[in-house]
Design an enzyme around this catalytic site. Structure first.
Site: not given
Length: 236
Positions: A21, A25, A44, A88, A91, A182, A204-205, A219
Site C-alpha cells: 500500500g 515500502r 502523485r 498485494r 499489513s 484492498e 501488525s496489530d 511495519r
C-alpha cells in the site's frame, strides 16, 4: 504508454508486480531487495520500480489505501502495461485467535463490506478469491523456507476507524482471520480482466491481543519474511 495515474513507458513493468500500500515500502523493497532497480513511475508520489531478484525479473509499486485506489492502479497495470500477476503485500489487523502479531496470512478469499462489485450488475453476491496457482506456489515456497503461514478468508473493509463498532466479532465468528482494505478490490479487478492476483499480509496489530502492536517503522522493517516469500515465489 502513460495512463492518467502511471507515467511508465511500455515495457517498463515486468509480468509480475508486488504491490504494497505504502509507496515508501515499494521504495524500501527496491532499495533493499532488488538488483538494478530503477524507478519507472512517480505520479502523485505513487512510486513504482522494476528490477531483478537473484537474477529474476520483478516489479514493485505502491497501491495507496483502500479499494478505490488499488482498483485504479491494478486496472491500469493489467490493461495497459501487460502485467499478468499482482501480489498485494501488506499489513492487516488480526481477528482470529489462530493468528498472532507478525504472522503471515495468505488470503484465499476476501470478504468485503464494500459496494465495489455493484458495477458488475450481478443477480447475486460475487466472492472475490485469489488465483489458486499463485496461492499454492506461495504456500509451497513458504514450507520450503520454513515460514509459517495461515491461509483463509480475510475482510477487505472500507472503514479503518469503525466508530466503536463491534461488528468485527461477527466476521470473526465466520472464520475471518483478519482485516485490511484492498484485496477484495484487487481480486475483483483481476477476475474482470482475466488476470491473476494474490494477497499476503503480515499481522501488525490484533483486535484480541491488544497489548502487541507494530509501530510504523516496525511495519516497514518487520515485513521482511512476507517480502522474501513473495520475491522467492514470484520473481521469474
Amino acid at each position: 504508454m502513460a495512463t492518467p495515474h502511471i507515467n511508465a513507458k511500455e515495457g517498463d513493468f515486468h509480468k509480475t508486480v508486488l504491490m504494497p500500500g505504502d509507496p515508501l515500502r515499494a521504495k524500501y523493497i527496491a532499495e533493499h531487495f532488488l538488483e538494478e532497480a530503477r524507478e519507472v513511475t512517480n505520479v502523485r508520489g505513487m512510486l513504482g520500480y522494476s528490477g531483478s531478484y537473484k537474477g529474476k525479473k520483478i516489479s514493485v509499486m505502491g497501491s495507496g489505501m483502500g479499494i478505490p485506489s488499488i482498483s485504479i492502479y491494478s486496472h491500469e497495470l493489467y490493461s495497459f502495461y501487460g502485467v499478468e500477476n499482482i501480489i498485494r503485500i501488506g499489513s492487516c489487523g488480526g481477528y482470529s485467535e489462530d493468528v498472532k502479531v507478525n504472522d503471515v496470512i495468505i488470503a484465499q478469499g476476501a470478504s468485503t463490506n464494500s459496494n465495489f462489485a455493484s458495477q458488475f450488475h450481478l443477480d447475486g453476491t460475487f466472492a472475490p478469491i485469489a488465483d489458486f496457482k499463485l496461492l499454492i506456489k506461495a504456500y509451497n515456497k513458504a514450507n520450503e523456507l520454513n515460514i509459517d503461514v495461515k491461509i483463509g478468508n480475510i475482510l477487505s473493509s472500507d472503514n479503518f476507524y469503525a466508530q466503536g463498532s463491534e461488528g468485527w466479532k461477527r466476521w470473526k465468528e465466520l472464520g475471518i482471520l483478519g482485516v485490511e482494505m484492498e484485496a477484495a478490490g484487487l481480486y475483483s479487478v483481476a477476475a474482470s480482466l482475466n488476470k491473476k492476483a494474490l494477497g499476503m499480509f503480515t499481522v501488525s496489530d490484533h483486535f484480541i491481543y491488544t497489548d502487541t502492536i507494530l509501530s510504523s517503522k516496525e511495519r516497514e522493517t518487520k515485513l521482511n519474511d512476507m517480502i522474501t516469500l513473495a520475491l522467492e515465489s514470484f520473481a521469474e
